[in-house]
Design a protein around this motif. Structure first.
Motif, PDB file in Angstrom:
ATOM      1  N   GLY A  60     -49.714  96.639  79.942  1.00  0.00           N
ATOM      2  CA  GLY A  60     -50.013  96.134  81.200  1.00  0.00           C
ATOM      3  C   GLY A  60     -49.420  96.182  82.296  1.00  0.00           C
ATOM      4  O   GLY A  60     -49.554  96.548  83.395  1.00  0.00           O
ATOM      5  N   MET A  61     -47.797  96.533  82.336  1.00  0.00           N
ATOM      6  CA  MET A  61     -47.025  96.756  83.256  1.00  0.00           C
ATOM      7  C   MET A  61     -47.119  98.235  83.738  1.00  0.00           C
ATOM      8  O   MET A  61     -47.320  98.584  84.903  1.00  0.00           O
ATOM      9  CB  MET A  61     -45.341  96.505  82.801  1.00  0.00           C
ATOM     10  CG  MET A  61     -45.328  94.996  82.750  1.00  0.00           C
ATOM     11  SD  MET A  61     -43.474  94.531  82.517  1.00  0.00           S
ATOM     12  CE  MET A  61     -43.242  95.182  81.072  1.00  0.00           C
ATOM     13  N   VAL A  62     -46.931  99.148  82.665  1.00  0.00           N
ATOM     14  CA  VAL A  62     -46.997 100.547  83.057  1.00  0.00           C
ATOM     15  C   VAL A  62     -48.435 100.895  83.818  1.00  0.00           C
ATOM     16  O   VAL A  62     -48.641 101.667  84.591  1.00  0.00           O
ATOM     17  CB  VAL A  62     -46.809 101.289  81.646  1.00  0.00           C
ATOM     18  CG1 VAL A  62     -46.797 102.756  82.076  1.00  0.00           C
ATOM     19  CG2 VAL A  62     -45.339 101.262  81.360  1.00  0.00           C
ATOM     20  N   PRO A 100     -49.096 111.990  87.727  1.00  0.00           N
ATOM     21  CA  PRO A 100     -49.498 111.584  86.349  1.00  0.00           C
ATOM     22  C   PRO A 100     -48.375 110.844  85.585  1.00  0.00           C
ATOM     23  O   PRO A 100     -47.251 111.245  85.782  1.00  0.00           O
ATOM     24  CB  PRO A 100     -49.481 113.115  85.592  1.00  0.00           C
ATOM     25  CG  PRO A 100     -49.756 113.918  86.826  1.00  0.00           C
ATOM     26  CD  PRO A 100     -48.826 113.429  88.178  1.00  0.00           C
ATOM     27  N   VAL A 101     -48.813 109.762  84.988  1.00  0.00           N
ATOM     28  CA  VAL A 101     -47.927 108.678  84.348  1.00  0.00           C
ATOM     29  C   VAL A 101     -48.623 108.688  83.122  1.00  0.00           C
ATOM     30  O   VAL A 101     -49.830 108.429  82.746  1.00  0.00           O
ATOM     31  CB  VAL A 101     -47.771 107.366  84.828  1.00  0.00           C
ATOM     32  CG1 VAL A 101     -46.827 106.571  84.260  1.00  0.00           C
ATOM     33  CG2 VAL A 101     -47.336 107.561  86.281  1.00  0.00           C
ATOM     34  N   ALA A 102     -47.552 108.872  81.869  1.00  0.00           N
ATOM     35  CA  ALA A 102     -48.078 108.647  80.444  1.00  0.00           C
ATOM     36  C   ALA A 102     -47.281 107.524  79.767  1.00  0.00           C
ATOM     37  O   ALA A 102     -46.039 107.318  80.261  1.00  0.00           O
ATOM     38  CB  ALA A 102     -47.689 109.723  79.842  1.00  0.00           C
ATOM     39  N   LEU A 103     -47.851 106.789  79.022  1.00  0.00           N
ATOM     40  CA  LEU A 103     -46.947 105.942  78.126  1.00  0.00           C
ATOM     41  C   LEU A 103     -46.968 106.175  76.835  1.00  0.00           C
ATOM     42  O   LEU A 103     -48.067 106.321  75.958  1.00  0.00           O
ATOM     43  CB  LEU A 103     -47.725 104.619  78.396  1.00  0.00           C
ATOM     44  CG  LEU A 103     -47.230 103.141  77.421  1.00  0.00           C
ATOM     45  CD1 LEU A 103     -45.727 103.010  78.059  1.00  0.00           C
ATOM     46  CD2 LEU A 103     -48.033 102.024  77.940  1.00  0.00           C
ATOM     47  N   MET A 106     -39.865  95.060  83.577  1.00  0.00           N
ATOM     48  CA  MET A 106     -40.786  95.546  84.863  1.00  0.00           C
ATOM     49  C   MET A 106     -39.933  96.281  85.831  1.00  0.00           C
ATOM     50  O   MET A 106     -40.616  97.261  86.240  1.00  0.00           O
ATOM     51  CB  MET A 106     -41.595  94.039  85.529  1.00  0.00           C
ATOM     52  CG  MET A 106     -42.245  94.382  86.587  1.00  0.00           C
ATOM     53  SD  MET A 106     -42.437  92.822  87.531  1.00  0.00           S
ATOM     54  CE  MET A 106     -41.186  92.532  88.395  1.00  0.00           C
ATOM     55  N   GLU A 107     -38.837  95.819  86.307  1.00  0.00           N
ATOM     56  CA  GLU A 107     -38.082  96.448  87.186  1.00  0.00           C
ATOM     57  C   GLU A 107     -37.865  97.970  87.001  1.00  0.00           C
ATOM     58  O   GLU A 107     -38.060  99.068  87.634  1.00  0.00           O
ATOM     59  CB  GLU A 107     -36.885  95.598  87.451  1.00  0.00           C
ATOM     60  CG  GLU A 107     -36.845  94.469  88.168  1.00  0.00           C
ATOM     61  CD  GLU A 107     -37.339  93.527  87.152  1.00  0.00           C
ATOM     62  OE1 GLU A 107     -37.428  92.349  87.835  1.00  0.00           O
ATOM     63  OE2 GLU A 107     -37.005  93.403  86.047  1.00  0.00           O
ATOM     64  N   MET A 108     -37.626  98.394  85.570  1.00  0.00           N
ATOM     65  CA  MET A 108     -37.333  99.592  85.126  1.00  0.00           C
ATOM     66  C   MET A 108     -38.647 100.591  85.228  1.00  0.00           C
ATOM     67  O   MET A 108     -38.685 101.679  85.533  1.00  0.00           O
ATOM     68  CB  MET A 108     -36.761  99.848  83.874  1.00  0.00           C
ATOM     69  CG  MET A 108     -35.167  99.304  83.636  1.00  0.00           C
ATOM     70  SD  MET A 108     -34.398  99.166  82.105  1.00  0.00           S
ATOM     71  CE  MET A 108     -34.077 100.820  82.079  1.00  0.00           C
TER      72      MET A 108
END
Length: 284
Positions: A64-66, A76-79, A28-30
């Protein structure tokens, strides 16, 4: 903002001549550190998990975290699934909500790599998810993914063109002397192979194993067509150093929030530096 497609992020990078950092998260922290750095610098970002990390916490947990952090972000954030080692894991990541996947058939014969990658591309594209493939084997070890020195090979630019056309991949990881993990010496990248590949392949090109590659070489790679640069080992090292330093200064500590928070801060500062190197700052 909802999670976005890596293809959307990388096509913009390709058009405007910069690269996007793809940072591997282990906890989670990363995840928090990666998104916080992107927010501070107004940079697009890709968060990745490897099969090894997914043995520690599965695709639903990482999604869930991302997703929770991405919803709060303005950038913009991608997983992305990094080094997917089977069609089954790729499908699992897609069903969990990952917005891009990688299928790594680089250790297979060319025809077998094409067949596996094409199979994954077909079902991923049917779900609207872009796919990264790999041609030429990137050496070194990352989690459960290992390529021995005897197995390393450079990407053949002509084969890269054929591979992209036959598989329909959206972006392509290349082997130009890069390797996973920390390098034993200064890596010697084959920029001539990268230039030739870029002249023959129109899709975004990916550089794996960037931990330990000198900043000037990463910058040169982006100038020659690299649009996505992967970082993993350096992030793990930074997080661990942050935790160790905090515990050494505070040996009586027993609250994980304290030392994990110190690790998170180290990772965030490292990522901000990498974003400057990639010239992705203010590109969100």
């Amino acid at each position: 903002m909802a999670l976005v497609s890596s293809k959307e992020i990388l096509m913009k990078a390709q058009q405007e001549g910069y690269a996007v950092g793809a940072f591997n998260a282990e906890n989670m922290e990363m995840v928090q550190a990666i998104v916080a750095a992107a927010e501070e610098l107004s940079s697009p970002v890709i968060i990745q998990t490897t099969p090894g990390s997914l043995q520690y916490a599965d695709t639903d947990m990482f999604f869930g975290m991302v997703n929770a952090e991405a919803k709060k972000a303005k950038v913009p954030v991608a997983l992305h699934l990094d080094h997917g080692n089977s069609a089954e894991l790729c499908a699992k990541a897609i069903l969990s909500g990952y917005t891009s996947i990688m299928i790594d058939g680089s250790k297979l014969a060319f025809s077998e790599n094409v067949a596996l990658t094409k199979k994954v591309v077909e079902f991923a594209h049917a779900m609207g998810v872009p796919v990264e493939g790999e041609l030429g084997t990137v050496g070194g070890k990352e989690d459960t993914h290992e390529v021995k020195d005897s197995e390393k090979s450079y990407t053949d630019p002509e084969e890269a063109k054929e591979f992209a056309e036959q598989t329909g991949v959206d972006f392509l990881a290349v082997g130009i002397g890069n390797a996973h993990g920390f390098y034993k010496g200064v890596p010697k990248l084959r920029f001539d192979i990268l230039e030739k590949t870029k002249s023959l392949v129109s899709i975004p090109i990916v550089l794996h194993g960037a931990s330990g590659i000198p900043d000037e070489d990463v910058k040169k790679s982006t100038g020659l067509g690299i649009c996505k640069v992967n970082f993993a080992t350096e992030l793990r090292d930074a997080f661990t150093k942050g935790v160790k330093e905090y515990i050494e200064k505070n040996p009586e500590v027993f609250d994980p929030k304290k030392y994990n928070g110190a690790g998170r801060e180290k990772v965030k500062e490292l990522i901000k530096h990498k974003m400057h190197v990639l010239n992705s700052v203010h590109k969100a």
